[in-house]
Scaffold this motif. Structure first.
Motif, mmCIF file in Angstrom:
data_model
loop_
_atom_site.group_PDB
_atom_site.id
_atom_site.type_symbol
_atom_site.label_atom_id
_atom_site.label_comp_id
_atom_site.label_asym_id
_atom_site.label_seq_id
_atom_site.Cartn_x
_atom_site.Cartn_y
_atom_site.Cartn_z
ATOM 1 N N SER A 159 -5.954 -37.595 -40.052
ATOM 2 C CA SER A 159 -7.136 -36.723 -40.139
ATOM 3 C C SER A 159 -7.360 -36.252 -41.570
ATOM 4 N N VAL A 160 -6.281 -35.838 -42.217
ATOM 5 C CA VAL A 160 -6.397 -35.361 -43.599
ATOM 6 C C VAL A 160 -6.947 -36.465 -44.499
ATOM 7 N N LYS A 161 -6.400 -37.669 -44.364
ATOM 8 C CA LYS A 161 -6.882 -38.790 -45.176
ATOM 9 C C LYS A 161 -8.347 -39.077 -44.892
ATOM 10 N N SER A 162 -8.741 -39.046 -43.631
ATOM 11 C CA SER A 162 -10.145 -39.286 -43.263
ATOM 12 C C SER A 162 -11.051 -38.192 -43.818
ATOM 13 N N LYS A 202 -5.272 -18.391 -45.305
ATOM 14 C CA LYS A 202 -5.992 -19.563 -44.838
ATOM 15 C C LYS A 202 -6.772 -20.191 -45.988
ATOM 16 N N ALA A 203 -6.543 -21.479 -46.175
ATOM 17 C CA ALA A 203 -7.182 -22.188 -47.276
ATOM 18 C C ALA A 203 -8.693 -22.216 -47.139
ATOM 19 N N ARG A 263 -14.011 -29.910 -47.010
ATOM 20 C CA ARG A 263 -14.005 -29.065 -48.213
ATOM 21 C C ARG A 263 -12.586 -28.577 -48.501
ATOM 22 N N GLN A 264 -11.907 -28.092 -47.467
ATOM 23 C CA GLN A 264 -10.547 -27.577 -47.624
ATOM 24 C C GLN A 264 -9.607 -28.669 -48.116
ATOM 25 N N THR A 306 -1.949 -27.370 -43.410
ATOM 26 C CA THR A 306 -3.018 -27.165 -42.425
ATOM 27 C C THR A 306 -2.574 -27.378 -40.994
ATOM 28 N N GLY A 307 -1.495 -28.125 -40.798
ATOM 29 C CA GLY A 307 -1.066 -28.455 -39.450
ATOM 30 C C GLY A 307 -1.833 -29.613 -38.838
#
Length: 179
Positions: free
Chosen positions: A161-164, A94-95, A135-136, A155-156
């Protein structure tokens, strides 16, 4: 013959089952591919496993390479990176458990060495204050060099969401560092 043309020649011969050409391809590229794997995984034993798996895939898929997929090296790096991400997933790594490695930053110059320890402490404090997803995502993007799409695979989480998370996390990080 340039380096790209030589790699193409070895890859084409590899596609025909030429073990000698595959050995030459390995000799010319394994150092770079190992570095990519080690940078992502931070464990030598895992990086070695990924390198071996990547070359097995390269051997089996050499005929699938086409110049429209980029350079041979880019294609091989892509295979290696995906193998590394798959290993992370399969080992349920897990990252969010990754701690910032103080050695990931560039070397200091003499003029900067006095103020950098204070700035590093502040950066670490500000990173610690971020929400875990922010952070991740920032760590995976800027330290490990993953693209937004690779982060979503890892991350799935949805791409938006990732961009935000990255955008908001960087804004919070900036405010924290300027305070």
């Amino acid at each position: 013959m340039g380096p790209q043309e030589q790699l193409i020649q070895w890859l084409q011969a590899t596609a025909q089952g030429d073990k000698s050409a595959f050995a030459q391809l390995y000799k010319a590229t394994s150092g770079k591919l190992f570095a990519v794997s080690l940078q992502l995984l931070r464990r030598r034993d895992w990086a070695e496993d990924v390198l071996q798996d990547a070359f097995v895939r390269i051997w089996h898929n050499a005929a699938d390479y086409h110049t429209d997929k980029g350079t041979v090296m880019t294609w091989m790096i892509s295979i290696t990176r995906y193998r590394a991400l798959d290993l992370i997933k399969t080992r349920q790594f897990k990252a969010e458990h990754i701690e910032l490695d103080p050695d990931w930053r560039a070397d200091d110059t003499e003029e900067e060495s006095v103020s950098l320890p204070r700035e590093r402490v502040k950066l670490d404090d500000c990173m610690s204050a971020l929400e875990a997803e922010h952070r991740q995502s920032i760590y995976l993007a800027f330290v490990n060099g993953l693209t937004h799409h690779e982060i979503t695979s890892h991350t799935g989480a949805p791409l938006g969401s990732v961009k935000s998370w990255i955008r908001r996390g960087l804004a919070r990080l900036k405010r924290c560092l300027e305070a």
